[in-house]
Design a protein around this motif. Structure first.
Motif, mmCIF file in Angstrom:
data_model
loop_
_atom_site.group_PDB
_atom_site.id
_atom_site.type_symbol
_atom_site.label_atom_id
_atom_site.label_comp_id
_atom_site.label_asym_id
_atom_site.label_seq_id
_atom_site.Cartn_x
_atom_site.Cartn_y
_atom_site.Cartn_z
ATOM 1 N N LEU A 107 0.878 -1.203 -0.104
ATOM 2 C CA LEU A 107 0.139 -0.025 0.009
ATOM 3 C C LEU A 107 0.902 1.297 0.042
ATOM 4 O O LEU A 107 1.958 1.220 0.771
ATOM 5 N N VAL A 167 0.900 6.956 2.527
ATOM 6 C CA VAL A 167 0.979 6.091 3.546
ATOM 7 C C VAL A 167 2.554 5.840 3.577
ATOM 8 O O VAL A 167 3.181 5.450 2.838
ATOM 9 N N PRO A 207 0.077 3.774 15.491
ATOM 10 C CA PRO A 207 0.415 4.553 16.922
ATOM 11 C C PRO A 207 -0.788 4.472 17.801
ATOM 12 O O PRO A 207 -1.838 4.419 17.083
ATOM 13 N N VAL A 262 3.485 1.574 10.346
ATOM 14 C CA VAL A 262 2.935 2.645 9.127
ATOM 15 C C VAL A 262 3.706 2.141 7.661
ATOM 16 O O VAL A 262 4.722 2.039 7.570
ATOM 17 N N GLY A 263 2.883 1.656 6.928
ATOM 18 C CA GLY A 263 3.478 1.591 5.524
ATOM 19 C C GLY A 263 4.259 0.133 5.601
ATOM 20 O O GLY A 263 3.848 -0.970 6.109
ATOM 21 N N GLN A 264 5.583 0.471 5.177
ATOM 22 C CA GLN A 264 6.397 -0.462 4.919
ATOM 23 C C GLN A 264 6.827 -1.345 5.931
ATOM 24 O O GLN A 264 7.558 -2.227 6.276
ATOM 25 N N GLN A 299 -8.652 -0.554 5.449
ATOM 26 C CA GLN A 299 -7.130 -0.331 4.949
ATOM 27 C C GLN A 299 -6.033 -0.960 5.372
ATOM 28 O O GLN A 299 -5.411 -1.635 4.624
ATOM 29 N N LYS A 333 -6.573 -4.234 3.415
ATOM 30 C CA LYS A 333 -6.067 -3.957 2.013
ATOM 31 C C LYS A 333 -4.730 -4.019 1.921
ATOM 32 O O LYS A 333 -3.995 -4.375 0.777
ATOM 33 N N ALA A 334 -3.932 -3.485 2.758
ATOM 34 C CA ALA A 334 -2.451 -3.391 2.637
ATOM 35 C C ALA A 334 -1.745 -4.762 2.742
ATOM 36 O O ALA A 334 -0.521 -4.697 2.672
#
Lengths: 307, 307
Positions: A111, A140, B46, B140-142, B167, B170-171
């Motif tokens: 994502l 993101v 977080p 977060v993210g990666q 979300q 989906k990630a």
């Protein structure tokens, strides 16, 4: 591509996406014409209304007679049908307009994040005569940083009430947007979010001309002003030389990245890492070597054999 | 370090963090002892209560007589005083316990993301005789993906009502946690979130033994069960050979990464890229070359000169 033929542009982008035969020659041929478009990056969290803003900006650009290319890297973008990766573009109201080219770019499975081919696709669009190329990415984690490496000017879209204001500020992405757009400004908390962002910008002593704008992509409120501010900023960036400087910095990053990527591939194939790494791991597990000593010997092997 | 002296451990971590002289020799020397600890990764957005869970897990580990090392990579972690990067560790209730070592790891300036030295720090802790090394990262993210590359077993902590369930799913991070922990389970929506996650896991046909657990780090609810499940899982991973397999895969990734990093540095210094890149950009801007042709010539120059 130089004639602006949609099919040629689409094929060229497919070629760079799959890293196909002739990609480098094509990009080298188009390179002299690839800096003629304005690259507008737009990023922000999912659901912040990026695509609706893009839709509005396309319309405004068209009234000025500009041709517009859109590269949607956001897998949950309306342009990609809200679907996951790999989906085709859903035709929008602009899709029938020959002056608008919309393309979804496949990401590499996470994502956010910008497809490595996005930068090349933007250059292809530029060489094809699109005056403005909009690159939309989901914001993101790292992807905001990546989009900065792609675009001449960046909009960061936030929404009130998403509860992530503080987090966003901590993330340092305040350093990123040329314009910070608080979309869905009819929602409660929009003014407060704007004020908070401005406070943080002052704290950070931001030396740039960034503004915080309130918009509602739904009603159109604030979009004209946003568009005008972008145009003004581009003009002043051109005059001051900042645009050229930003582009040179971007080109540097790209050159470095490609150089390292090439060497990466050389290393992998020369040492036949895929085939041999299991044996290396066995050596380590069995105590016959230790990691850095092993690595040093492989580096030597590479150096010996590379010529 | 091998004597488990806190100061030596702290100094060794500082050495790898600043990539100092003797780092590689130190890590090579410690390597044979660096796989003796369980590396437990814990990640999540977080405010999901990761640090409180860590705090509870430390207490349980201590009752079993285990020594515990904690590497907090989350810049907003209570362990780092809720402050930004580079802050020192705020002493927690365990900080006075000689069987507990807590260290904040500097990230490279972006939210989420694992410091490159974290993996080395974990090895140092392991070699120093800490039985369990907990690596806490913000999700977060990666960064979730990165923590997978670091740990033997992963907890992904979510909270109900954060609005990011969809979300998160989906990630693709559902693929990540060995255990998915819904913390703050007294909040409305906790059961629903658990059900949703289980549904997605079934959809994804997850072939792993992941469970979804409800916890409340505040009251302690569910923590005993979580701790027990982790212990059981480690036991079964050991018996099945899955733990060794995961560690071998991790070691492969690390070897590759270091190899490429070394070559990266060789390329930078050999071609003196920092000093020469401006001139290359000028050539491109002035139309005297095109990117891929230029890169090819630099690769050749590197190959010629590297021996």
């Amino acid at each position: 591509v130089r004639k602006g033929e949609t099919i040629a542009v689409a094929q060229a982008i497919s070629l760079v996406e799959k890293n196909g035969e002739g990609k480098e020659e094509l990009l080298d041929m188009l390179f002299p014409y690839s800096s003629e478009a304005l690259l507008l990056g737009i990023t922000g969290p999912p659901g912040s209304g990026k695509s609706s803003i893009v839709d509005r900006l396309i319309a405004l650009e068209r009234t000025r007679g500009h041709r517009v290319g859109v590269l949607a890297v956001d897998p949950s973008s309306p342009f990609t049908g809200g679907a996951l990766l790999g989906d085709r573009v859903r035709m929008q109201r602009h899709a029938g307009d020959p002056g608008v080219f919309i393309r979804s770019m496949a990401t590499r499975g996470y994502l956010g994040g910008v497809s490595p081919a996005t930068s090349d696709a933007a250059k292809i669009c530029a060489a094809a005569g699109y005056d403005t190329v909009i690159i939309e990415t989901i914001g993101v984690g790292q992807s905001e940083v990546e989009v900065v490496e792609l675009a001449d000017i960046i909009l960061l879209v936030l929404v009130p009430g998403a509860g992530d204001e503080v987090q966003i500020m901590k993330a340092g992405i305040m350093e990123i947007g040329d314009y910070l757009v608080v979309n869905k400004c009819d929602r409660e908390g929009a003014e407060r979010l704007k004020t908070e962002i401005e406070y943080v910008l002052r704290l950070g002593n931001a030396e740039r001309d960034a503004g915080v704008l309130l918009t509602s992509a739904k009603t159109g409120e604030g979009i004209d002003e946003l568009h005008e501010r972008i145009s003004d900023r581009v003009k002043s960036m051109k005059e001051s030389g900042n645009l050229d400087a930003r582009r040179a910095a971007r080109l540097k990053m790209e050159l470095r990245k490609i150089l390292h990527q090439k060497l990466h591939e050389m290393l992998e194939s020369h040492l036949e890492i895929d085939d041999r790494i299991d044996a290396w791991i066995d050596m380590l597990v069995q105590g016959k070597s230790v990691p850095y000593r092993l690595i040093q010997s492989k580096i030597e092997e590479f150096k010996e054999g590379v010529r």
